[in-house]
Every structure is written in C-alpha cells, then in structure tokens.
Write an enzyme that holds these catalytic residues in place. Structure first.
Site, mmCIF file in Angstrom:
data_model
loop_
_atom_site.group_PDB
_atom_site.id
_atom_site.type_symbol
_atom_site.label_atom_id
_atom_site.label_comp_id
_atom_site.label_asym_id
_atom_site.label_seq_id
_atom_site.Cartn_x
_atom_site.Cartn_y
_atom_site.Cartn_z
ATOM 1 N N SER A 278 0.835 -1.199 0.000
ATOM 2 C CA SER A 278 0.000 0.000 0.000
ATOM 3 C C SER A 278 0.869 1.247 0.000
ATOM 4 C CB SER A 278 -0.879 0.019 1.253
ATOM 5 O OG SER A 278 -0.082 0.218 2.404
ATOM 6 N N ASP A 279 0.368 2.329 -0.550
ATOM 7 C CA ASP A 279 0.974 3.624 -0.262
ATOM 8 C C ASP A 279 0.776 3.873 1.235
ATOM 9 O OD1 ASP A 279 2.203 6.104 -0.446
ATOM 10 O OD2 ASP A 279 1.091 6.720 -2.229
ATOM 11 N N TRP A 280 1.488 4.858 1.774
ATOM 12 C CA TRP A 280 1.503 5.059 3.226
ATOM 13 C C TRP A 280 0.125 5.516 3.732
ATOM 14 C CZ3 TRP A 280 5.315 2.749 1.548
ATOM 15 C CH2 TRP A 280 6.447 2.447 2.297
ATOM 16 N N GLY A 281 -0.593 4.579 4.319
ATOM 17 C CA GLY A 281 -1.931 4.901 4.809
ATOM 18 C C GLY A 281 -3.033 4.641 3.803
ATOM 19 N N ALA A 282 -2.732 3.953 2.708
ATOM 20 C CA ALA A 282 -3.744 3.741 1.663
ATOM 21 C C ALA A 282 -4.543 2.453 1.848
ATOM 22 C CB ALA A 282 -3.089 3.744 0.280
#
Ligand SMILES: *[C@@H]1O[C@H](CO)[C@@H](O)[C@H](O)[C@H]1NC(C)=O
Ligand SMILES: *[C@@H]1O[C@H](CO)[C@@H](O)[C@H](O)[C@H]1NC(C)=O
Ligand SMILES: *[C@@H]1O[C@H](CO)[C@@H](O)[C@H](O)[C@H]1NC(C)=O
Ligand SMILES: *[C@@H]1O[C@H](CO)[C@@H](O)[C@H](O)[C@H]1NC(C)=O
Ligand SMILES: *[C@@H]1O[C@H](CO)[C@@H](O)[C@H](O)[C@H]1NC(C)=O
Ligand SMILES: *[C@@H]1O[C@H](CO)[C@@H](O)[C@H](O)[C@H]1NC(C)=O
Ligand SMILES: *[C@@H]1O[C@H](CO)[C@@H](O)[C@H](O)[C@H]1NC(C)=O
Length: 748
Positions: A278-282
């Site tokens: 995931s992207d950071w927090g996605a």
C-alpha cells in the site's frame, strides 16, 4: 541539423516482448504446488548471488514459507509503524534469517540520508529519450540504495501527466505511455541490477493531489489498458519486485482493495509475480483488501501513532475466524519472500546503516555512497536540456565581455535539505516524498561565474524576482541578459505559496512573465532559462524579438548549475525533447486538476479517454506552442516529407529502417521518433509514439536507425473480447523529429 533519408527496409525480430491475449498466470498460487516443482531449481540457484528468475525465487520462497507460523507470515506482511528507522520497515523472522525490509523514498535517490546523491527528476531523464541514460541512472541510484542498506526503493513513479498542473507530474516520465513505459523498464532494470527491489508506483490513476484520498478516478477499460497501466506492464516485464497501490479510488473502490485492477489486470493479465504494497496509509480494510490482492500494508499503522493495524493481529484474527483463508496469506508471504530471494538479498546484503529520522544519530554511519555519480547526474542534466528557441546563433556563448544574470532561480537555495519547502533559489527538484536530500546543490550563478572567469567575462547579477529596477540595471548594456524563471509543485501534504501540491495555474512563479518582459525591454539579447516541474505558458514573451533563446532545464538535480553552464557555453549540443506538450493556454489541454469538491468522495471522470496531451492537440487540431517530442532549434530548416516509407511486415513484427544525416556543423544526438496511426475505425489519436532512439552523429555523417514494432505496438484493447487486437486496415507509420515534424510516412 537533422535530415532524414530512406534506406531499404530489412526484416528482423523484435526485441520487445510480444504480449499475447488472455491471462498469463494464475494470480495466486499455493505452497505445495510450488514445492512440488522446486527441487531442481533450488540446486541451480543456491550457489549464486546473481538475480534469480521468478521461478527460482519462488522455489526458495516456498521452502521458507513452509517453515513459518501464521504469525511469522503476518509479520513479513506488516509494517512496523510510522516511527520505524527507515520511512518504512517490516518485521524480521529470525528463524529463516529474514531481517525484515527497510523501505525508503524516493524516485530521485535515497531520501533522508546524508552523503547520497539527488539525481535529475524522471521528467528530465524522460526528455533525454535515451534508454542508456535511463538505465545508468537506475544503476547509480540502485548502488546508493544498496550502500545504505535499503531493501526496497520506493520508485520509480509512473503516473501519467494527464492534467498539466498536477503536483507530482515531475516525479514521472511525462505524458506518453510508451515513453513512460520505457523509462520505467530501464529504471527498474538499473535499480534491480544492484540487488535493490524497485517499486512501481502508484497503481493506478493517481493523477492529481487534491482529494487524493477522497476521490474516485473513473476510467473506462480501453483507456485503462492503453494509457495508464502501460508503464506498469513494462515494469512487470522488467521483473519489478513490488508495486504500490495508490490513495485514490478507481470506479468507487479504493486502489488497495480493487479486485479488478490488482487481481484482474496486474496479477492476472500482466502476470505480476511480486507483491503489492500500500501507499503510506492507503489500506482501508483487512479481508476486502487482502482478497482483492493487497500483500503488504505500509507503514503498518491503522491510524498514525496507534498500534492497531489492518494487518498484524487483525489479519491473524481474520485467518483464525475464517474470514481470510490461510492459503491467501501463504501467497502473500511467498510473493514477498520471492522478491527478496530474486534480488539475492538473502546473502551478503548490507544491513541498514542510516537513520532516516536523524542523520546525526549514533546509528547513522553517514556512509558516503555517492561514488562518481555526479558525473552521470551532470550528463543527464545536459542531455535532458531542451533548447526551445535560439535565433541568430545566440547559443552557445562566444566572445562575451559581460553577462547579466537575473532571477532568484539562478542563485543558492536557502533550504536545500528540507524537502517539504518550496521555491527559493535554483529549482532542481519539486517538493514532497519524491525528493532527495541534496549532498550539495550547484547553483547557476556560481557555475556561470566560474566558467565566465576563464574567458575574462564579467558577471553581474540581481537575484530578486520582484525588484524590476534592479533587473533593468543588470540587463542594460550587457552582451547577454540571462533571466531564470521557475514553476514548482509537489505532494499535497504541503501548501507552498498557495499551491496545495498541484499548481494553481501554468504561469511562471513569482511573476516570472513580468521579469522576462522587463529584462527584454532592456536587453536585445535576452536568454530565458526555465526550471519547471512541467509546462508553463510562455505566451507573454516567447515571440518578443529581444528574447533570443529559451533553455528548458527542467529539474536537473544536484548538478543543476553545471549542467546549464555546459549548455550555455557550448560544451554540449542540447538534444533533449519535450516529454509533454507546451500549450498556448491551460484550456488547450484536455484534462484539468479538480480543485474543489462538494461530495465526500470527489468523482474525477477521465472523460477525455485516450486523448491526452499531444493525442488531444493532434485530434482536435489545436496548435501547441511547443509540441511533444519537439525541440525547434533555431536555424534548422525542416526538410519536409522524404520519400515514402515502405516498412516490412514480418509477422509478428514490423521493422522500420531509415537513415539520419547530420547536415549541421556540430556533432550531437538526434532523437528520431516513430509514431503509429491506426485505422479510423479504432477511434484512436492521429499519431501515437511507439519507438524512439538517441543517435550520436558527427557533422556530415549519416547513421542508419532501426526501430522494431511488435503486434502489441499496433494493437488496441478490445473491451468486448477483453483482449488486444490488431485492427483490420491500413496502419500508418511515420518517423520524424517530433510528434509534428514528420519526415517519413508509410503504411502496412
Ligand atoms: C470502470 O468503469 C468503466 C465504465 O463502466 C469500465 O469500462 C472499467 O472497466 C471499470 N474499471 C474498473 C477498474 O473497475
Ligand atoms: C505501541 O507499541 C509500542 C511497543 O510495544 C509502545 O512502546 C507504544 O507505547 C505503543 N503506542 C501506543 C499508541 O499504544
Ligand atoms: C474476524 O476477525 C476480524 C479481525 O478481528 C474481525 O474484524 C471480523 O469481524 C471477524 N469476522 C467474523 C465473522 O468473526
Ligand atoms: C540527532 O542525534 C544527535 C546525536 O545523538 C542529537 O544530539 C540530536 O539532538 C538529534 N536530533 C534530533 C532532531 O533528534
Ligand atoms: C560523508 O562521508 C564522509 C566519509 O566519506 C564523512 O567524513 C562525512 O562526515 C560524511 N558527511 C556527512 C554529511 O554525513
Ligand atoms: C529591445 O531592447 C532594446 C534595447 O534595450 C530596446 O530599445 C527595445 O525597445 C527592445 N524591444 C522591445 C520590443 O521591447
Ligand atoms: C545516449 O547517451 C549517451 C551518453 O551521451 C550516448 O553515448 C549514446 O549514444 C546515447 N544513445 C543511446 C541509444 O545510448
């Protein structure tokens, strides 16, 4: 200098892989299947540190996963949280000597580390149209990530320049999927040649910063296949270890829990063997994300600062209560460990030796990984420079007694180390997580002053963008007045001079148009240097008779001042080409950033479809100021269409052969470009880039060039059949010096 003539076509075999129709591999696999076929492969693979094939890597990973507990497997897939040593870290599993991953930004070098280089932006290396330089940049960055002990480099970034003002455009390779795909392929091959895992990001349709976590990109199937996923397909073909899913939704479903894009396109059609992070927090869920194809969650927190993750103990419990089958967790761990084995990181890989939070901390050894990469950085800086105007031989400089330098963008930066601040001094990168940490930054004023001293030339300067009286004073009476203007953008997490990541418009910053106009009023020899994240509108001054040259320098990285000096003083013949169109007005572009939202989730309709950038300008008959692929160098008279091209159709490939002659007086690189025109029945743009080369030619010399096309290069995505189809009818092939300067035409 370029002149195209024709040689007889010759058949050959395409070096680009042919993409068949239908599914390539099963998106998930289980450990026992892998183990059954792994014994011989293990013998072959065990003695070498060189990069393994996916099959060899899966054999090793299968053995490892079979020894793991469920908790071990979950630890491999879960980030340690946002305060870990690197920008992200996963947990170690000591029983199999797995140290966990250190994941670090960015696409331009090791971020948040000392003694590491900041390379030219991807947008610049794209404008070289030179695969060798793209590859070498990847190799050099890879050596630096490895030297710092980074397992996973968070790049390259390959979102497409759909809206010209979008904040992170400069992190990618421009507005054309073919060029972006080649940039992605070479960068990943280069990074991974050093044993570093590359991350292709952000999958997919993350083309603006406003509302990136609360918007849905609504993209039709053909456009998805023919534009936005092409660079990811090329990444998979390069053997990329990881692919990062993006913040946005696609058709109303978050990218990190989108079964159609992750399981369907990426792991199904493209046969991606590595892991999706995931992207950071996605990440927004556990079972839905996992079952849609997410493999690793980063940085691991549910909410920043909490210990509660969508993976971790939540994933463990979800397996225990039957919401997620353990076979899926096996697949996730297999993919992740396979990437680690594939790159040979299980043996002899340097441990992490820096601390991204504090480069002065005792656990940061401040190892110098820069090697001689500044030479390559300067080379790419030169090769990426696009000369957009040069009348009456203004450049290169000769016999100057006096130079006036005007503009804040010529001088030192007050904050070269802080990557979330903005536009002060020479602009050599944008802002946000896509930045590097400059070890040093050469500004143009210093570099030009040093070079001018060799000729006894005097340099005077005013580094203010707003003091127009000082600008006039410096420009007046000088042999040349150099005016530096800029336009910056970056990630939406910072607001810089009123721009929330995406640019508010396409104007030069700090009233740069007024600065150029003022200088041009006082100097008949005004040379404009542009450092910009993308296109700016130049209509206010481009035709001013006193503006004699325009040098498009982009974002050249730490050697910015040296690279532009080499161009100005003739140490290098500029051959860069625009990787996007410069329009006369922002409204000439087919898609724009949407800046306001009245709904919880903003809808972003990709209603322009496959008609982005030059494809739209060509189809709609809009004259650009400077076209895609172009570099209208002064004094070059276009020679008009040559004799007709008769490309050889050699099923399944087409080989196009032609000759370029340097009719000028200076040696340099020519960038021949091949465009395909599909039959009208396909409703395609008039021309689409499908090949290019960068060819060094001495004056008076000719050079043969061969470009090969596979059937994939002339295919369209059939949304009914769900496969690539070569259309019936005549396929036009044109070769030229830009998307509009076509010298040869033919058809098959
Ligand atoms: C999004 O919706 C469009 C229009 O229905 C469709 O063509 C496309 O395949 C969908 N894509 C995804 C990823 O759901
Ligand atoms: C998270 O866990 C770490 C280590 O167990 C602990 O030190 C920290 O206080 C926890 N943080 C929160 C917000 O609970
Ligand atoms: C299973 O466990 C997960 C994680 O604790 C929880 O969110 C989910 O509601 C549970 N489902 C069932 C059916 O018990
Ligand atoms: C970084 O580490 C040094 C050395 O331990 C320490 O003196 C300094 O306070 C740290 N800086 C920050 C911002 O934590
Ligand atoms: C860079 O590396 C050198 C050793 O090559 C070291 O002496 C120096 O302190 C390092 N500089 C920084 C800023 O870390
Ligand atoms: C060009 O520069 C000269 C010298 O400063 C000036 O006299 C002239 O007015 C300028 N031309 C324009 C169109 O501004
Ligand atoms: C790319 O650039 C390099 C370095 O300037 C040059 O040697 C080479 O000829 C160019 N073209 C290709 C295809 O590598």
């Amino acid at each position: 200098m370029q002149d195209y003539s024709l040689e007889a076509p010759s058949p050959n075999v395409s070096s680009r892989p042919y993409l068949g129709s239908g599914k390539m591999t099963n998106p998930s696999r289980n450990v026992s299947q892998i183990l059954a076929s792994s014994a011989i492969l293990l013998l072959l693979a065990s003695s070498s540190n060189a990069q393994l094939s996916w099959e060899e890597a899966y054999a090793k990973a299968g053995q490892a996963v079979s020894q793991l507990t469920l908790a071990d497997k979950v630890n491999i897939l879960t980030g340690q949280g946002s305060s870990s040593r690197c920008i992200g870290n996963t947990f170690a599993v000591p029983s199999i000597n797995f140290p966990g991953f250190c994941l670090e930004d960015s696409p331009v070098g090791v971020r948040l580390a000392s003694n590491a280089s900041t390379f030219p932006a991807a947008m610049n290396v794209a404008s070289t149209f030179n695969r060798t330089l793209m590859r070498q940049r990847g190799e050099a960055m890879g050596a630096e990530f490895r030297g710092k002990g980074v397992n996973v480099a968070l790049g390259p970034m390959m979102n497409t320049m759909r809206a010209p003002a979008a904040g992170r455009n400069w992190e990618g390779f421009g507005a054309d999927p073919f060029l972006s795909g080649e940039g992605a392929f070479e960068t990943i091959t280069g990074l991974q040649s050093q044993g570093v895992q590359a991350t292709a990001k952000h999958f997919v349709n993350n083309e603006q910063e406003h509302f990136r976590t609360t918007s849905t990109s609504n993209v039709d199937d053909r456009t998805q296949h023919e534009i936005y996923t092409i660079p990811f397909l090329r990444s998979v073909q390069a053997g990329v270890a990881a692919i990062m899913c993006s913040y946005n939704q696609i058709n109303g479903t978050y990218a990190c829990e989108n079964d159609k894009t992750l399981n369907g396109i990426l792991k199904g059609e493209f046969g991606f063997q590595g892991y999706v992070m995931s992207d950071w927090g996605a990440t927004h869920s556990t079972a839905p994300a996992v079952m849609a194809g997410l493999d690793v969650t980063m940085p691991g927190d549910l909410v920043s600062g909490t210990n509660s993750s969508f993976f971790g103990t939540t994933l463990l419990a979800s397996v225990q209560n039957g919401t997620v089958p353990e076979s899926r967790v096996d697949d996730m761990a297999l993919r992740t460990l396979a990437a680690w084995f594939k790159l040979g990181q299980d043996s002899g890989y340097p441990p992490v030796n820096f601390d991204s939070h504090n480069n002065s901390a005792p656990d940061d050894q401040r190892i110098n990984v820069q090697d001689d990469h500044k030479v390559l950085i300067r080379e790419i800086g030169k090769a990426s420079t696009v000369l957009l105007k040069n009348i009456a031989g203004t450049l290169p400089f000769a016999n100057l007694k006096t130079i006036g330098i005007i503009g804040n963008g010529a001088g030192p930066s007050s904050h070269p180390l802080n990557t979330f601040v903005g536009d002060d001094g020479v602009l050599a990168m944008g802002w946000g997580s896509g930045t590097g940490t400059f070890p040093y930054l050469i500004n143009p004023l210093d570099a030009i002053t040093a070079r001018a001293a060799q000729d006894g030339t005097t340099v005077t300067s005013s580094l203010s963008d707003t003091d127009l009286a000082a600008a006039a004073a410096v420009a007046s009476g000088k042999d040349v007045a150099l005016v530096f203007i800029t336009a910056d953008s970056g990630e939406g997490s910072a607001l810089i001079e009123g721009n929330a990541g995406d640019r508010n418009d396409l104007q030069a910053w700090h009233n740069g148009d007024a600065l150029v106009q003022q200088v041009a009023q006082f100097s008949t020899n005004t040379v404009v240097v542009v450092n910009s994240v993308g296109p700016i509108v130049v209509e206010a001054w481009i035709d001013h008779p006193n503006v004699t040259a325009v040098v498009w320098s982009g974002l050249p990285g730490q050697e910015a001042g040296n690279a532009v000096t080499d161009i100005l003083f003739g140490a290098y013949n500029p051959s860069g080409r625009l990787p996007y169109t410069i329009g006369k007005s922002i409204t000439d572009y087919p898609a724009q950033v949407i800046y306001t939202s009245t709904t919880p989730i903003l809808s972003i309709p990709y209603s322009e479809g496959i008609f982005i950038d030059y494809r739209h300008f060509d189809a709609a008959g809009i004259a650009p100021r400077f076209e895609f692929g172009g570099s209208p160098r002064g004094g070059v008279a276009p020679t008009g269409p040559g004799s007709s091209l008769d490309p050889w159709l050699h099923d399944p490939v087409i080989t196009v052969h032609f000759t370029i002659k340097n009719t000028g007086k200076v040696a340099g690189h020519e960038i021949p470009q091949l465009y395909v025109s599909l039959p009208a029945s396909t409703n395609s743009p008039p021309r689409m880039l499908k090949g290019f080369d960068s060819v060094f030619i001495a004056p008076g010399q000719s050079q043969g060039v061969t470009i090969q096309l596979s059937r994939f290069d002339v295919a369209t995505w059939d949304v009914v059949q769900q496969r690539w189809q070569v259309p019936a009818g005549k396929i036009g092939i044109s070769v030229g010096a830009s998307s509009r300067d076509i010298r040869l035409n033919g058809s098959v």
